[in-house]
Each structure stands twice: as C-alpha cells, then as structure tokens.
Design a protein around this motif. Structure first.
Motif, PDB file in Angstrom:
ATOM      1  N   ASP A 192      77.386  95.434   3.086  1.00 50.03           N
ATOM      2  CA  ASP A 192      76.016  95.352   3.590  1.00 50.03           C
ATOM      3  C   ASP A 192      75.024  95.988   2.631  1.00 50.03           C
ATOM      4  O   ASP A 192      73.888  95.516   2.495  1.00 50.03           O
ATOM      5  N   LEU A 193      75.428  97.057   1.967  1.00 52.07           N
ATOM      6  CA  LEU A 193      74.534  97.671   0.985  1.00 52.07           C
ATOM      7  C   LEU A 193      74.289  96.713  -0.182  1.00 52.07           C
ATOM      8  O   LEU A 193      73.160  96.566  -0.655  1.00 52.07           O
ATOM      9  N   LEU A 194      75.324  96.060  -0.659  1.00 49.08           N
ATOM     10  CA  LEU A 194      75.174  95.088  -1.739  1.00 49.08           C
ATOM     11  C   LEU A 194      74.251  93.938  -1.329  1.00 49.08           C
ATOM     12  O   LEU A 194      73.537  93.377  -2.164  1.00 49.08           O
ATOM     13  N   ALA A 195      74.261  93.615  -0.041  1.00 46.81           N
ATOM     14  CA  ALA A 195      73.389  92.544   0.458  1.00 46.81           C
ATOM     15  C   ALA A 195      71.967  93.032   0.696  1.00 46.81           C
ATOM     16  O   ALA A 195      71.080  92.220   1.000  1.00 46.81           O
ATOM     17  N   GLY A 196      71.749  94.340   0.581  1.00 46.60           N
ATOM     18  CA  GLY A 196      70.416  94.885   0.759  1.00 46.60           C
ATOM     19  C   GLY A 196      69.982  95.038   2.200  1.00 46.60           C
ATOM     20  O   GLY A 196      68.788  95.181   2.478  1.00 46.60           O
ATOM     21  N   THR A 197      70.923  95.047   3.139  1.00 48.69           N
ATOM     22  CA  THR A 197      70.563  95.140   4.555  1.00 48.69           C
ATOM     23  C   THR A 197      70.500  96.575   5.059  1.00 48.69           C
ATOM     24  O   THR A 197      70.082  96.800   6.194  1.00 48.69           O
ATOM     25  N   VAL A 198      70.945  97.542   4.260  1.00 45.89           N
ATOM     26  CA  VAL A 198      70.808  98.962   4.588  1.00 45.89           C
ATOM     27  C   VAL A 198      70.219  99.674   3.375  1.00 45.89           C
ATOM     28  O   VAL A 198      70.221  99.145   2.263  1.00 45.89           O
ATOM     29  N   ASP A 199      69.700 100.875   3.607  1.00 49.29           N
ATOM     30  CA  ASP A 199      69.003 101.595   2.538  1.00 49.29           C
ATOM     31  C   ASP A 199      69.949 102.261   1.550  1.00 49.29           C
ATOM     32  O   ASP A 199      69.805 102.114   0.334  1.00 49.29           O
ATOM     33  N   VAL A 200      70.885 103.041   2.066  1.00 45.68           N
ATOM     34  CA  VAL A 200      71.811 103.781   1.211  1.00 45.68           C
ATOM     35  C   VAL A 200      73.168 103.826   1.886  1.00 45.68           C
ATOM     36  O   VAL A 200      73.319 103.441   3.045  1.00 45.68           O
ATOM     37  N   SER A 201      74.150 104.327   1.154  1.00 42.31           N
ATOM     38  CA  SER A 201      75.462 104.602   1.730  1.00 42.31           C
ATOM     39  C   SER A 201      76.017 105.857   1.089  1.00 42.31           C
ATOM     40  O   SER A 201      75.610 106.240  -0.020  1.00 42.31           O
ATOM     41  N   LEU A 202      76.896 106.514   1.792  1.00 44.90           N
ATOM     42  CA  LEU A 202      77.636 107.656   1.252  1.00 44.90           C
ATOM     43  C   LEU A 202      79.107 107.343   1.416  1.00 44.90           C
ATOM     44  O   LEU A 202      79.602 107.193   2.537  1.00 44.90           O
ATOM     45  N   VAL A 203      79.806 107.199   0.282  1.00 51.02           N
ATOM     46  CA  VAL A 203      81.211 106.817   0.287  1.00 51.02           C
ATOM     47  C   VAL A 203      81.950 107.600  -0.782  1.00 51.02           C
ATOM     48  O   VAL A 203      81.345 108.253  -1.647  1.00 51.02           O
ATOM     49  N   THR A 204      83.266 107.536  -0.742  1.00 48.71           N
ATOM     50  CA  THR A 204      84.076 108.129  -1.800  1.00 48.71           C
ATOM     51  C   THR A 204      83.773 107.417  -3.115  1.00 48.71           C
ATOM     52  O   THR A 204      83.704 106.194  -3.170  1.00 48.71           O
ATOM     53  N   LEU A 205      83.589 108.192  -4.168  1.00 44.26           N
ATOM     54  CA  LEU A 205      83.143 107.647  -5.452  1.00 44.26           C
ATOM     55  C   LEU A 205      83.991 106.476  -5.932  1.00 44.26           C
ATOM     56  O   LEU A 205      83.467 105.475  -6.430  1.00 44.26           O
ATOM     57  N   GLY A 206      85.316 106.570  -5.798  1.00 41.30           N
ATOM     58  CA  GLY A 206      86.209 105.580  -6.393  1.00 41.30           C
ATOM     59  C   GLY A 206      85.948 104.150  -5.984  1.00 41.30           C
ATOM     60  O   GLY A 206      86.210 103.228  -6.761  1.00 41.30           O
ATOM     61  N   MET A 207      85.431 103.935  -4.782  1.00 40.00           N
ATOM     62  CA  MET A 207      85.271 102.559  -4.323  1.00 40.00           C
ATOM     63  C   MET A 207      84.027 101.883  -4.870  1.00 40.00           C
ATOM     64  O   MET A 207      83.880 100.666  -4.734  1.00 40.00           O
ATOM     65  N   VAL A 208      83.117 102.638  -5.517  1.00 41.93           N
ATOM     66  CA  VAL A 208      81.886 102.006  -6.009  1.00 41.93           C
ATOM     67  C   VAL A 208      81.657 102.213  -7.509  1.00 41.93           C
ATOM     68  O   VAL A 208      80.623 101.813  -8.032  1.00 41.93           O
ATOM     69  N   VAL A 209      82.596 102.829  -8.207  1.00 40.69           N
ATOM     70  CA  VAL A 209      82.417 103.041  -9.650  1.00 40.69           C
ATOM     71  C   VAL A 209      82.109 101.731 -10.381  1.00 40.69           C
ATOM     72  O   VAL A 209      81.151 101.671 -11.176  1.00 40.69           O
ATOM     73  N   PRO A 210      82.856 100.638 -10.161  1.00 41.86           N
ATOM     74  CA  PRO A 210      82.518  99.390 -10.869  1.00 41.86           C
ATOM     75  C   PRO A 210      81.114  98.888 -10.533  1.00 41.86           C
ATOM     76  O   PRO A 210      80.414  98.375 -11.416  1.00 41.86           O
ATOM     77  N   HIS A 211      80.695  99.019  -9.277  1.00 43.40           N
ATOM     78  CA  HIS A 211      79.355  98.561  -8.885  1.00 43.40           C
ATOM     79  C   HIS A 211      78.272  99.369  -9.603  1.00 43.40           C
ATOM     80  O   HIS A 211      77.242  98.817 -10.011  1.00 43.40           O
ATOM     81  N   ILE A 212      78.489 100.674  -9.754  1.00 40.97           N
ATOM     82  CA  ILE A 212      77.512 101.513 -10.437  1.00 40.97           C
ATOM     83  C   ILE A 212      77.468 101.177 -11.923  1.00 40.97           C
ATOM     84  O   ILE A 212      76.389 101.017 -12.516  1.00 40.97           O
ATOM     85  N   ARG A 213      78.626 101.055 -12.535  1.00 34.38           N
ATOM     86  CA  ARG A 213      78.673 100.764 -13.969  1.00 34.38           C
ATOM     87  C   ARG A 213      78.043  99.426 -14.316  1.00 34.38           C
ATOM     88  O   ARG A 213      77.431  99.271 -15.384  1.00 34.38           O
ATOM     89  N   GLU A 214      78.186  98.460 -13.429  1.00 32.13           N
ATOM     90  CA  GLU A 214      77.683  97.115 -13.716  1.00 32.13           C
ATOM     91  C   GLU A 214      76.300  96.862 -13.139  1.00 32.13           C
ATOM     92  O   GLU A 214      75.786  95.744 -13.230  1.00 32.13           O
ATOM     93  N   GLY A 215      75.681  97.888 -12.555  1.00 32.34           N
ATOM     94  CA  GLY A 215      74.302  97.785 -12.117  1.00 32.34           C
ATOM     95  C   GLY A 215      74.074  97.137 -10.773  1.00 32.34           C
ATOM     96  O   GLY A 215      72.926  96.915 -10.378  1.00 32.34           O
ATOM     97  N   ARG A 216      75.140  96.826 -10.060  1.00 31.81           N
ATOM     98  CA  ARG A 216      74.966  96.220  -8.739  1.00 31.81           C
ATOM     99  C   ARG A 216      74.489  97.242  -7.716  1.00 31.81           C
ATOM    100  O   ARG A 216      73.847  96.893  -6.723  1.00 31.81           O
ATOM    101  N   LEU A 217      74.837  98.512  -7.938  1.00 31.48           N
ATOM    102  CA  LEU A 217      74.368  99.602  -7.106  1.00 31.48           C
ATOM    103  C   LEU A 217      73.851 100.721  -7.998  1.00 31.48           C
ATOM    104  O   LEU A 217      74.249 100.841  -9.161  1.00 31.48           O
ATOM    105  N   VAL A 218      72.988 101.556  -7.444  1.00 31.18           N
ATOM    106  CA  VAL A 218      72.433 102.708  -8.163  1.00 31.18           C
ATOM    107  C   VAL A 218      73.031 103.978  -7.573  1.00 31.18           C
ATOM    108  O   VAL A 218      72.891 104.240  -6.370  1.00 31.18           O
TER     109      VAL A 218
END
Length: 324
Positions: A192-218
């Motif tokens: 849902d965060l990737l779809a832009g339907t929520v403002d932010v998320s707090l998750v364990t780092l490991g599950m979003v490292v690729p998204h951060i590196r590739e610019g899909r998430l900040v």
C-alpha cells in the motif's frame, strides 16, 4: 530503549558442534519452521535464507510455513501446540514479546509454552515513505506528527506488534501522534505504501532495502543508535529529531516447551553453525541484519526484559488488547 546493548545482543559464543556432527544426528525428516506472519515481511525475509543454511547444518530439509494473523498469535499458538520432537520451530521477532506484554482478553501467556533456542540476529526498523508523499526528511514527518490538523497515517504490520510499539515510542519522543493503520504483516503494508495510499510505514529494514536503493521508497530514518551499513545515507532518528532514540528489533528461534533439553541443544548448535555460513552472512548484511547467536539462557533473559519494557509503554501509548 527496548533492547540490551548492541554488543550484548550481537555477541557470539563458540560453536557447540561441527557441521559433520550435526548431520550425523539428523533424522532425515522435514523440519517445519513457522513464521507467524504472511510472506514478504521482515521475519520472512530473514527466515528464508536462514532456513537454507539451517538445512545444510542439520542435513535435513527445512521448510518455511507462514501462519499469519492476530499479530503473530495464531502462528505462535500453532508451535506451542506442536509435538516437542524437534520437528517444529518458531522463527519470529520481538512481536512475540509485544503480544506477551499485551495479552488478548481471556488468553494464556504464550512464553511458558515455548522454549528459546537461538537469538539469531538484530536489525533496526526504518521509517519509509513514498517519493510523492511530500515528506522529504524525518523532520518533515515529525512536524506532521506534532500537528493534529495534518496528522499522518502510518502503515504497520499489525496492531500490538513490535513495530506498533516502536512507532508509539517515536510519537512520544517527538511529542505527537501518527494514526496507525494495521495490516496483516509487513508485505501488505509496504504494498500500500508503494501504491501511495498511506503516508509512511515503519518496518524491519531488511524488507525494504531494495526499494530504498532503487528509489521506489524514501528512507526517512532508521531507529537504531547508529546508521545501518546497508543504507548508509539514511540518517538515524537520534541524530535528527530525537536524541538518544534507539529501538532495534531481533530475530529468534523457539521450539515447543516440551522439547527435550538435548534436542534444544542440538537445534541451537545447528542454528549457530548456520549463522557462520558465509553466503548467509553476506545476504543478511546486505539487508541490514547482524548475526547474533546467543543461546537459550541469554535469549530467555532478553525476552523477559523486552516484555517488561513493552508493557511499560502500553498505558502511555493507549494501545488496547481488544483492538489487536
């Protein structure tokens, strides 16, 4: 803080058995490793490569079974009910302590029904947002949290989870409140965060490292005291908006409480051997996990400490068990 010192958490003990010895004790049957969350979350991201290395150490198949629901309670209960024959393990995080600190009405404590085997790894959480959210820094997010007229929502892998407690601690540290939106695990929350339907998320780092590196998430900030090597450009909460803030999560392995001590020792030795695997260590490092390897006594002490600290947060955070 919701954890002991980083050094204590990540300290390693001498290996208890060589791989050949472990394989000699293998039963040949499949070992079921229950992850009490849906696929794609932080525990699942850790558990899958760990299971490969554990299978090699044991010399027997290890399969992941995702049993999500009720902030990990359903999966926890499935392992607690299983036979203590070494064929079923629980791979989870500090949400186990969170649900113990916030028991559902009429439920029995789950920790007495489980036996600690291995404190496997530690990791920071990360606060992330979508590139189009308008939030550029953690200071932007903190300002929104403090402004009741612009209160942001935050996608969490369930109410009453360790992530929920970490978010509540952030709110307390900056003097405001975000609106929690609960999901059945981190995977759906990030979708849902990737779809832009929520403002932010707090998750364990490991599950979003690729998204951060590739610019899909900040990545706005990590919750640990120091920056994470996996995403070195992402600042800490402590260095930006809340000095001294330090919340990390851990991954651990448990078995049914009826498991014999000799079997627990064998499983711990196998887990320690798995954590020495070079391929696994490289994979974990790339995702922001740091191998630990502490034994049952140290893990049990950490569980007690974490439960007590989470319980102390409940009144101020207004978290209610009936909402979980």
């Amino acid at each position: 803080m919701l954890h002991p010192s980083r050094r204590a958490l990540l300290s390693a003990l001498p290996l208890l058995a060589a791989p050949a010895t472990l394989r000699a004790q293998a039963t040949g049957r499949t070992l079921r490793a229950v992850v009490p969350f849906p696929p794609g979350g932080g525990v699942d991201v850790f558990a899958r490569p760990f299971a490969v290395a554990l299978s090699a150490a044991l010399g027997q198949p290890v399969v992941i079974e995702n049993i999500g629901g009720a902030s990990s309670r359903i999966g926890n209960a499935a392992v607690a009910r299983a036979a203590g024959d070494g064929a079923t393990l629980l791979v989870t995080n500090d949400t186990l302590a969170a649900v113990e600190a916030l028991p559902a009405p009429g439920s029995s404590p789950v920790l007495p029904q489980l036996a600690p085997v291995l404190l496997a790894a530690g990791s920071p959480h990360v606060i992330v947002t979508h590139p189009k959210s308008g939030l550029r820094t953690i200071a932007d997010y903190a300002a929104r949290v403090r402004d009741p007229a612009r209160r942001p929502n935050i996608a969490l892998p369930g109410l009453g989870t360790a992530h929920h407690f970490a978010s509540a601690l952030f709110d307390q540290a900056v003097g405001g409140r975000a609106e929690p939106v609960a999901y059945r695990g981190g995977g759906p929350a990030i979708a849902d965060l990737l779809a832009g339907t929520v403002d932010v998320s707090l998750v364990t780092l490991g599950m979003v490292v690729p998204h951060i590196r590739e610019g899909r998430l900040v990545g706005l900030a990590v919750t640990s005291a120091t920056r994470a090597a996996a995403v070195p450009d992402v600042p800490t909460v402590a260095e930006t908006v809340a000095p001294g803030f330090d919340v990390t999560t851990w991954m651990g392995v448990l078995a049914p409480a009826t498991t014999p001590p000799a079997t627990l020792a064998h499983l711990h030795a196998a887990g320690r051997t798995a954590l020495e695997d070079a391929t696994l260590r490289e994979r974990l490092a790339s995702l922001g996990f740091e191998p630990a390897g502490a034994g049952p006594e140290e893990f049990a002490a950490l569980l007690r400490t974490t439960v007590a600290r989470f319980a102390s947060v409940v009144p101020a955070a207004g978290i209610r068990a009936e909402e979980v």
